[in-house]
Scaffold this motif. Structure first.
Motif, PDB file in Angstrom:
ATOM      1  N   GLN A   1       2.061   1.739  -3.417  1.00 50.03           N
ATOM      2  CA  GLN A   1       0.985   2.258  -4.252  1.00 50.03           C
ATOM      3  C   GLN A   1       0.750   3.737  -3.997  1.00 50.03           C
ATOM      4  OE1 GLN A   1      -2.557  -0.112  -3.839  1.00 50.03           O
ATOM      5  NE2 GLN A   1      -1.580  -1.985  -4.601  1.00 50.03           N
ATOM      6  N   ILE A   2       0.769   4.087  -2.686  1.00 49.62           N
ATOM      7  CA  ILE A   2       0.583   5.501  -2.338  1.00 49.62           C
ATOM      8  C   ILE A   2       1.693   6.352  -2.947  1.00 49.62           C
ATOM      9  CG2 ILE A   2       0.613   7.142  -0.417  1.00 49.62           C
ATOM     10  CD1 ILE A   2      -0.790   4.959   1.264  1.00 49.62           C
TER      11      ILE A   2
ATOM     12  N   LEU B   1       0.826  -1.214   0.000  1.00 49.75           N
ATOM     13  CA  LEU B   1       0.000   0.000   0.000  1.00 49.75           C
ATOM     14  C   LEU B   1       0.859   1.262   0.000  1.00 49.75           C
ATOM     15  CD1 LEU B   1      -2.837  -1.051   2.501  1.00 49.75           C
ATOM     16  CD2 LEU B   1      -3.028  -0.697   0.022  1.00 49.75           C
ATOM     17  N   GLU B   2       1.944   1.221   0.784  1.00 50.08           N
ATOM     18  CA  GLU B   2       2.852   2.377   0.811  1.00 50.08           C
ATOM     19  C   GLU B   2       3.460   2.624  -0.578  1.00 50.08           C
ATOM     20  OE1 GLU B   2       5.654   1.537   3.828  1.00 50.08           O
ATOM     21  OE2 GLU B   2       4.316   2.075   5.488  1.00 50.08           O
TER      22      GLU B   2
ATOM     23  N   LEU C   1       1.009   6.616  -6.556  1.00 54.06           N
ATOM     24  CA  LEU C   1      -0.103   7.540  -6.802  1.00 54.06           C
ATOM     25  C   LEU C   1       0.325   8.989  -6.630  1.00 54.06           C
ATOM     26  CD1 LEU C   1      -3.032   5.624  -5.046  1.00 54.06           C
ATOM     27  CD2 LEU C   1      -2.745   6.042  -7.500  1.00 54.06           C
ATOM     28  N   ARG C   2       1.134   9.226  -5.598  1.00 56.37           N
ATOM     29  CA  ARG C   2       1.628  10.595  -5.394  1.00 56.37           C
ATOM     30  C   ARG C   2       2.482  11.046  -6.568  1.00 56.37           C
ATOM     31  NH1 ARG C   2       3.303  10.160   1.031  1.00 56.37           N
ATOM     32  NH2 ARG C   2       1.174  10.478   1.873  1.00 56.37           N
TER      33      ARG C   2
END
Length: 279
Positions: free
Chosen positions: A65-66, A62-63, A69-70
């Motif tokens: 992916q974040i 998730l990190e 995404l950022r």
């Protein structure tokens, strides 16, 4: 876990020598219960460890992916800003072109207005009831077509006295429009011609043009506005198959057109004014 088991056996050994059979049985039952609890706790612990590893892996994913995404968001914002800037520049360029087109259309409209005024003036001065004189506009250019019989005798390039009245009216209009040029075109029919110094219809058409120009100059027309042109028989208005059609082709045409250099100078001035206003 092995140590616990050995300790339990040792305890049982000691107790078996010191306790009764019932007490020994109770101790075995408790030892088994403790072992079962230990096994159960071990299973739960392993399950928890596996779950924690899965959660940790999920959290890491998730990190990532974040972070992606950022990064994508940053790229999108950059592209969005860049795209907006590009669109704005394109719109600005379109607006400038539209303004230039408008200025150009205004210049052309101004020329067309002058042309219309010129036609009105010609029709008023020269008259429109004479079938041997035609005034019309083609592609923004004014044409005055004068029949051969009004200007010259047959096979001659000398302007007749009768032509003076017509040429005086034409001269008046040309003099009122110094921003225009007048090209005098001589036209003949297709019959072969040769007389004296004249070798052919080319010579005759040019000589007739220069004869009319000399008369206009005598009538006060600025010679810088005059252009001599001979077209021979190559721009007919009718087939040269009858005497009537050949008479139509023998004509002198006065072409009135705005001075090209002045017209483009007008447009160029408008463009410079536009650029100056944009800066």
């Amino acid at each position: 876990m092995k140590k616990v088991f050995l300790l339990s056996l040792f305890t049982v050994f000691l107790l078996s020598s010191c306790v009764s059979k019932k007490q020994f049985t109770d101790l075995q039952a408790k030892e088994k219960e403790a072992q079962d609890l230990l096994n159960s706790a071990t299973v739960k612990l392993n399950a928890c460890l596996e779950e924690r590893a899965a959660v940790t892996a999920r959290a890491t994913a998730l990190e990532e992916q974040i972070a992606d995404l950022r990064k994508s968001n940053d790229n999108l914002q950059f592209l969005s800003a860049k795209g907006a800037s590009s669109i704005e520049k394109t719109l600005e360029s379109i607006r400038e072109k539209e303004l230039k087109i408008t200025r150009l259309q205004d210049a052309i409209t101004k020329k067309d207005s002058v042309t219309l005024a010129l036609v009105t003036s010609l029709k008023r001065e020269v008259g429109i009831n004479d079938p041997d004189i035609e005034i019309n506009v083609e592609k923004g250019v004014v044409y005055i077509s004068i029949s051969d019989k009004l200007l010259f005798k047959n096979a001659s390039y000398n302007v007749t006295a009768k032509a003076q009245e017509v040429l005086a009216k034409v001269a008046k209009v040309i003099n009122s429009k110094p921003e225009f040029e007048a090209m005098i075109e001589g036209h003949t029919d297709s019959r072969s011609f040769q007389r004296g110094v004249l070798l052919d219809n080319w010579d005759l058409s040019v000589k007739r043009s220069t004869s009319v120009i000399r008369e206009l100059q005598k009538l006060g027309v600025n010679p810088t506005q005059l252009v001599a042109a001979g077209r021979s028989s190559y721009v007919p208005v009718a087939d040269n198959d009858t005497a009537e059609n050949r008479a139509k082709n023998r004509r002198t045409r006065v072409v009135l057109l705005p001075k090209i250099d002045q017209f483009y100078a007008l447009i160029e001035t408008e463009m410079k004014n536009l650029e100056a206003g944009g800066n």
